[in-house]
Scaffold this active site. Structure first.
Site, mmCIF file in Angstrom:
data_model
loop_
_atom_site.group_PDB
_atom_site.id
_atom_site.type_symbol
_atom_site.label_atom_id
_atom_site.label_comp_id
_atom_site.label_asym_id
_atom_site.label_seq_id
_atom_site.Cartn_x
_atom_site.Cartn_y
_atom_site.Cartn_z
ATOM 1 N N GLU A 143 0.832 -1.207 0.000
ATOM 2 C CA GLU A 143 0.000 0.000 0.000
ATOM 3 C C GLU A 143 0.867 1.258 0.000
ATOM 4 O OE1 GLU A 143 -4.148 -1.182 2.172
ATOM 5 O OE2 GLU A 143 -2.336 -1.454 3.363
ATOM 6 N N GLU A 184 -4.419 -9.741 3.225
ATOM 7 C CA GLU A 184 -5.203 -9.534 4.444
ATOM 8 C C GLU A 184 -6.425 -10.439 4.570
ATOM 9 O OE1 GLU A 184 -2.929 -5.669 3.935
ATOM 10 O OE2 GLU A 184 -3.834 -7.188 2.652
#
Length: 249
Positions: A112, A132
Site C-alpha cells: 500500500e 489480508e
C-alpha cells in the site's frame, strides 16, 4: 528508521526498521515527520528504497499481538489504519515525483505504501500482494482503492479476493508496477530512472501530477468505507479467530 539523503533534486529515503520495515505507530510517525520536512523544501524526486531483505512486510506483528489482546482492539486498530491512510495520502499528494524501488517482499501495508507512489520499479524476484483476507481483514490503508484505480477491478479482485501474490515480472505485466528488472540490475535501473526524472522540469512534473489526479474521483469516500469495513470485521468472531491463529503461528 528512515535514512534520508539529499543530492541535488533527489531525496533518497532508505527504510531501515529491522527486520522487515513493519508499520507500527512509531514508523507511521517517522513518515509523518519526514513528510513535514519534505513539504517545507520539496525535491524534484523522492526515491523510496529499503536496506532490509524486503521492501516492507506490512503491519507490525508485535503491535498486532499487543493490540489484539485488549478489549478495545477494534477501535485501536481502526486508529492505526486511519493513520496509515493519512500518511499514504500525504505521500501521494506530495508535489514531487515519488518512486518506489521494490526489492524483496512488498506485502499488505508495504505494498500500500508503494501504491501511494507515482512510480513503482520491482525486481523480478520481488513478491507483491495484499494477503489480508487470509486473516479476515481487508487491505484498509488504501489498498482496495488505489489498486482498483491502478489496474481495474478485475486485477484488483485477483490480487485481493484471490489473495494472489505475484513476482515483479508478473506485476509489470498486470500493471501493478511500471517496470521490472532482474534483481541484480534493479538498484542501477532505479537510480538511472530517478536521475532522468530529476533532470526534467520540477514545475511541469508537479503540474502534470495535479492534472493526472484530477482525472479520477476523490479517494476520500473509498477510504472511509475501508475504515468502516475494517471496524465491522474486527468485531466478528471469524476475524478474531483468524487473526489470533495467525499471530500465534
Amino acid at each position: 528508521m528512515l535514512e534520508v539523503k539529499r543530492s541535488g533534486g533527489v531525496v533518497t529515503v532508505t527504510m531501515q526498521r529491522a527486520p522487515v520495515n513493519a508499520f507500527d505507530p512509531g514508523f507511521v510517525g517517522a513518515w509523518n515527520d519526514l513528510i513535514d520536512t519534505l513539504e517545507a523544501d520539496l525535491p524534484t524526486v523522492l526515491h523510496l528504497r529499503s536496506a532490509q531483505k524486503v521492501f516492507s512486510a506490512g503491519a507490525d506483528l508485535k503491535m498486532m499481538r499487543e493490540t489484539f489482546a485488549r478489549d478495545d482492539a477494534a477501535a485501536r486498530m481502526l486508529v492505526h489504519v486511519e493513520n496509515m491512510q493519512k500518511v499514504f495520502n500525504r505521500i501521494e499528494a506530495l508535489g514531487c515525483v515519488t518512486v518506489a524501488e521494490i526489492a524483496g517482499a512488498a506485502l499488505g501495508g508495504g505494498f500500500e505504501l508503494a501504491l501511494a507512489c507515482d512510480i513503482r520499479i520491482a525486481g523480478h524476484g520481488a513478491t507483491l500482494g495484499l494477503p489480508e483476507t487470509r486473516i479476515g481483514l481487508i487491505p484498509g490503508a488504501g489498498g482496495t482503492q488505489r489498486l482498483t484505480r491502478l489496474c481495474g477491478p478485475g486485477i484488483a479482485k485477483r490480487i485481493i479476493l484471490g489473495c494472489d501474490m505475484v513476482d515483479g515480472a508478473t506485476a509489470e505485466r498486470l500493471g501493478l508496477v511500471q517496470w521490472s528488472r532482474p534483481d541484480a540490475e534493479l538498484a542501477a535501473f532505479a537510480a538511472e530512472t530517478v536521475a532522468r526524472i530529476a533532470g526534467l522540469s520540477r514545475g511541469a512534473l508537479a503540474s502534470s501530477k495535479r492534472c493526472i489526479a484530477a482525472a479520477t474521483d476523490a479517494i476520500d469516500t473509498g477510504l472511509l468505507i475501508e475504515r468502516l469495513e475494517t471496524l465491522q470485521l474486527f468485531n466478528q468472531d471469524d476475524t478474531r479467530n483468524r487473526v489470533r491463529a495467525f499471530l500465534e503461528r
